[in-house]
Design an enzyme around this catalytic site. Sequence first.
Site, PDB file in Angstrom:
ATOM      1  N   TYR A  26     137.963 -64.315  26.866  1.00  0.00           N
ATOM      2  CA  TYR A  26     136.902 -63.312  26.850  1.00  0.00           C
ATOM      3  C   TYR A  26     137.199 -62.360  25.707  1.00  0.00           C
ATOM      4  CZ  TYR A  26     135.030 -63.615  31.749  1.00  0.00           C
ATOM      5  OH  TYR A  26     134.426 -63.939  32.925  1.00  0.00           O
TER       6      TYR A  26
ATOM      7  N   TYR B 294     147.906 -60.741  38.058  1.00  0.00           N
ATOM      8  CA  TYR B 294     146.970 -61.674  38.684  1.00  0.00           C
ATOM      9  C   TYR B 294     147.646 -62.740  39.546  1.00  0.00           C
ATOM     10  CZ  TYR B 294     142.078 -63.177  38.830  1.00  0.00           C
ATOM     11  OH  TYR B 294     140.788 -63.434  39.218  1.00  0.00           O
TER      12      TYR B 294
ATOM     13  N   GLU C 154     135.548 -71.414  35.339  1.00  0.00           N
ATOM     14  CA  GLU C 154     136.652 -70.594  35.844  1.00  0.00           C
ATOM     15  C   GLU C 154     137.005 -71.153  37.207  1.00  0.00           C
ATOM     16  OE1 GLU C 154     135.718 -66.426  36.280  1.00  0.00           O
ATOM     17  OE2 GLU C 154     135.029 -66.275  34.219  1.00  0.00           O
TER      18      GLU C 154
ATOM     19  N   ASN D   8     132.505 -59.127  32.852  1.00  0.00           N
ATOM     20  CA  ASN D   8     133.025 -58.804  34.203  1.00  0.00           C
ATOM     21  C   ASN D   8     134.524 -58.515  34.118  1.00  0.00           C
ATOM     22  OD1 ASN D   8     131.740 -58.520  36.860  1.00  0.00           O
ATOM     23  ND2 ASN D   8     133.430 -59.810  37.550  1.00  0.00           N
ATOM     24  N   ALA D   9     135.377 -59.505  34.431  1.00  0.00           N
ATOM     25  CA  ALA D   9     136.797 -59.467  34.062  1.00  0.00           C
ATOM     26  C   ALA D   9     137.610 -58.303  34.614  1.00  0.00           C
ATOM     27  CB  ALA D   9     136.945 -59.502  32.534  1.00  0.00           C
ATOM     28  N   GLU D  10     137.074 -57.584  35.631  1.00  0.00           N
ATOM     29  CA  GLU D  10     137.795 -56.431  36.189  1.00  0.00           C
ATOM     30  C   GLU D  10     138.147 -55.418  35.099  1.00  0.00           C
ATOM     31  OE1 GLU D  10     137.149 -59.245  38.374  1.00  0.00           O
ATOM     32  OE2 GLU D  10     139.095 -59.800  37.555  1.00  0.00           O
TER      33      GLU D  10
ATOM     34  N   ASN E 292     127.864 -64.075  31.099  1.00  0.00           N
ATOM     35  CA  ASN E 292     128.807 -64.483  32.135  1.00  0.00           C
ATOM     36  C   ASN E 292     128.196 -64.196  33.498  1.00  0.00           C
ATOM     37  OD1 ASN E 292     131.485 -65.455  32.919  1.00  0.00           O
ATOM     38  ND2 ASN E 292     131.713 -63.411  33.809  1.00  0.00           N
ATOM     39  N   GLU E 293     128.221 -65.186  34.357  1.00  0.00           N
ATOM     40  CA  GLU E 293     127.728 -65.008  35.727  1.00  0.00           C
ATOM     41  C   GLU E 293     126.398 -64.248  35.746  1.00  0.00           C
ATOM     42  OE1 GLU E 293     131.556 -65.251  38.508  1.00  0.00           O
ATOM     43  OE2 GLU E 293     131.083 -63.232  37.884  1.00  0.00           O
TER      44      GLU E 293
HETATM   45  C1  GAL Z   1     134.630 -64.145  38.088  1.00  0.00           C
HETATM   46  C2  GAL Z   1     134.252 -63.483  36.773  1.00  0.00           C
HETATM   47  C3  GAL Z   1     135.496 -63.037  36.033  1.00  0.00           C
HETATM   48  C4  GAL Z   1     136.412 -62.273  36.956  1.00  0.00           C
HETATM   49  C5  GAL Z   1     136.715 -63.113  38.167  1.00  0.00           C
HETATM   50  C6  GAL Z   1     137.599 -62.460  39.177  1.00  0.00           C
HETATM   51  O1  GAL Z   1     133.573 -64.258  38.923  1.00  0.00           O
HETATM   52  O2  GAL Z   1     133.529 -64.373  35.958  1.00  0.00           O
HETATM   53  O3  GAL Z   1     135.115 -62.257  34.941  1.00  0.00           O
HETATM   54  O4  GAL Z   1     135.792 -61.101  37.322  1.00  0.00           O
HETATM   55  O5  GAL Z   1     135.523 -63.400  38.827  1.00  0.00           O
HETATM   56  O6  GAL Z   1     138.793 -62.129  38.644  1.00  0.00           O
END
Ligand code: GAL
Length: 984
Positions: free
Chosen positions: A99, A362, A296, A143-145, A201-202
């Site tokens: 990302y 993570y 993912e 997204n990616a927190e 994304n999503e």
């Molecule tokens: C996915 C999203 C990622 C990240 C992940 C959770 O749904 O595409 O960016 O947020 O969830 O870590």
Amino acid sequence: MDRLRSLLFLLPLLQLSAAQSTTAPAVPAYTPPPGSPGFYHGNSSAAVTFDQQSLFLDNKRLFVFSGEFHPWRLPSGPEAWRDVLEKMKAAGFNSVSVYHHWGVTEPKQGDLNFGNFRSQGDFYQVAKEVGILVMARPGPYINAETTAGGFPGWTTNLAAKARTNATEWTNAWTPYLSNSAKAATPFQYPAGPIITVQAENEFVVSTPSDPGRSEAMVLVENNLRNNGITKVPITHNDPGTNGRYAHGLGMVDWYMWDGYPNGFLCASPSQWSEVRSDLIQEHMSIDPAEPWAAGEFQGGSFDPWGGSGYQQCYQLTGEEFANVFYKNNYASGIVYQNLYMTFGGTNWGNLPEPTVYTSYDYGAPIKEDRTLTPKYSEIKLQSHFLHASPDILVSTPVAAGTNFTNNANVYTTLLSGAPSGANFYVVRQTTNTNTSPVSFKLNINTAQGALTVPQFGSNITLAGRESKILVSNYQFGSSQLLYSTAEVNLTWFTMEKTDTIVLYALPGQQIEVVLPNITSNALSTQGSSSVTAKISNKSLIITGSPSGTTFIKAGSTSIIVADKFTARTFWNPKVDTKTTPYDVAPDVASVLVSGPYLVRNASISGPVLALRGDLNETTTLEVLAPASIKGVTWNGAPVVALPTAQGTLKCVLPFTLKKPTLPSLKSLQWACTDSLPEVQPGFDDSTWVVANKTTTNRPPQYQPFSGKFLLYADEYGFHQGNTLYRGHFKGANATGVKLAVEGGFNFGYSAWINSHFLFSNNGTNQYSANGGTNQVNDTLTFPAGSLTSGDNILTVVLDPTGLEEDFDGQDEHKTPRGIRGYELLGGGDFDSWKIIGNFGGESAPDKVRAHLPGFSTKGWSSGASCNPLTTGLSAAGIKAFRTSFNLNLPVGSDIPVALNFTRIPSSRHRSAIFINGWQFGRFSSADGPQTLFPLPDGILNSRGNNELLITLWSLDAPGAEFADVELVSTAVVQSSKRRFQEVS
Ligand code: GAL
């Protein structure tokens, strides 16, 4: 396509007859869908193509085994990225997914900065040098927190709804995305490593009540194509298998979905969900004409403030999870899998959004300090098996169910259809609620007819949480496994006309392996005697319970059998220089190396094999290499490797490093200062920003609650970090103030009237009884005598935890930060408000680290009262402590250093940690869970001087102090990584 679809619809019927079925169905004919884009194999001259079964690079099928890594979460720069990418490649990842972050790239609208940790081109260049493919994911939303899901803070002030085709929104992201595409364009395969580029994304699709989404997706895709992304497919990452953008407006070249089956509740780390048996049906209904791809898939879990910590997240998604869930993906025909995260890194600075803290470890296969985990080794076994088994790419799941075995607790999926006749039986527990071992016999199809195996010995067993891929008719070189109840590990390879295969099983499990058509009676067994071999009726029969390594040789076929833990120490670096560096197929020349903690790569020059790798203890190195190899070097130095009876070369690699003694923080000289002069009488706020807006563009749900002036920090250009407010009012009549303060989960604030401390709130946890809250409503009473008849000042200092993500696409990132409403009680109102936030706001002067080192300590105090290990605060307030220390870690070492706090959960204090000007940690004693803050090499100067600053913010009147803070090393590795240049 239709044939394949109807075939899969027959699944339930096939399940009934699978055990008896002896012929695998033919691979369905390739039929690109009408109007399909240019990447369909046979339909395109592109270097990256695909058909319904797999990706092709240069006309060769490839399983894309990818891992997620965000370079901006490791700002130490290209050499640190190289270290991670080399580790990924050594584990068999042939691809990295990345990302990019619009927010950190364009902190002020129009001011794009692609330098340093933000450089996309530098990352692609390193990936190219390492020889790992890239899936580029520039967003604009990720997204990616991360704060605002990757949007810049200034987008919260736009009137247009984000992620729609509104012109203002399109104009906002266009410069960033155009430049990101241009950075990727020269690196498209085959000129560089990029094989796919993801749009958005999503992303939701347009509906009558939520229009402009699919249209926005078209704009994003057109932008990528118009800026040169024409040689590789554009993909999308759908949240779950919902088919978004697989069809219709905004359809991408290649659909991908994501899956996080065990979720993110690390508090129950042994609670698993069930694996999905319906994935293949989903594929058939969503995108049967494309390779089935997980853009993912769960590689770990993030963890919120007040969470359980990453050790538990690792446990939730550890090597057993990887074993069972990833193999279920392969069982469903997945040929592209990206593990999110493979290296998580750090939410340094103000990168996090409110549900995560500083560490983004993570629970990933590679830890935040770049060390390797057992999950990494488990993944290495799987990736190598997939690369060694290209037949799996042309096999389809043809049958599944519990009737393949004599035990209903065992669920089997059969993949077959390869011209070679290979069969892959993916076996697992029928339900994940059963965590006891199961044993069974398996009905299989072989070239010698249907068999029930094992034929000779004890049953096959699955541990409580285990899945296995067992094979029949498995070709390796000119040799074949009729069947194996041990798993195929790493690879097979043909070296000097000998086909070698590596098999493994967990210690204590019985295996049975049969190789047909053995023409010679010459049989030798070396090494561990836990496994034995015999030749009977022209078959080689191997049985036993692997422990250590057994080397079996029958004619020109060699079988290496190891227990799984030994197998995990094997490495299989490619030594071929003729193929592309991305080619991982088993016919690419390689060597087998066992022992070291890490083998990054290998090369052959004449009679010498040169290995590069890392050690974490004294290690026996054993190498299986061509007989022409007479000498071995380890990181450039010759080692005395002696030939063994089993045809390998063996030596001991000494580990010479010692755990370093790091400076004791308590013994250092410290300077300190009051970090909240704003509450002192006479403080001058004339240079602050006047907060005099009265309206906002934000949607109705984000309008202010009360008060004449709008006090959202973002409206005044402060999108991150601590924010300070000074509200001015006149007269001594007021009795108190009502404040609505909003800062994200676990934010904190403190308030003073003039110099009198009033109140603090430490926010609430996402998982607290009331479900957590972003926002608090407090009534603060002014103590008697605290007001003057002249100018009174309410000072509020706020520690927000980041901007919300826009996961639902409803402008959630516009959720206010700061004071959302206020009311002076007892009469009167505030005349004016002043606000200040991060230094420079959107125009922060330091474009490298986003913070300034070398800030003068003129006027600071020093001496014993400034040592944070002996003195704290005796009142609510904020104090800054600063020191410097030298490190002299040995050349050739990789010794990650971290700052370790001892936490007192009952004490409400918060800290920010700055190392050499970089904010590398936010600690909240009451919330936790993070106490260990890695200070990454490159940010830390491992051979020189370092400047450390720690703040202590006591939220309570009695004050607070640190229980303990120390520098610790989290690993000691003798490393061949290149030196990370300090980023200055
Ligand atoms: C996915 C999203 C990622 C990240 C992940 C959770 O749904 O595409 O960016 O947020 O969830 O870590």
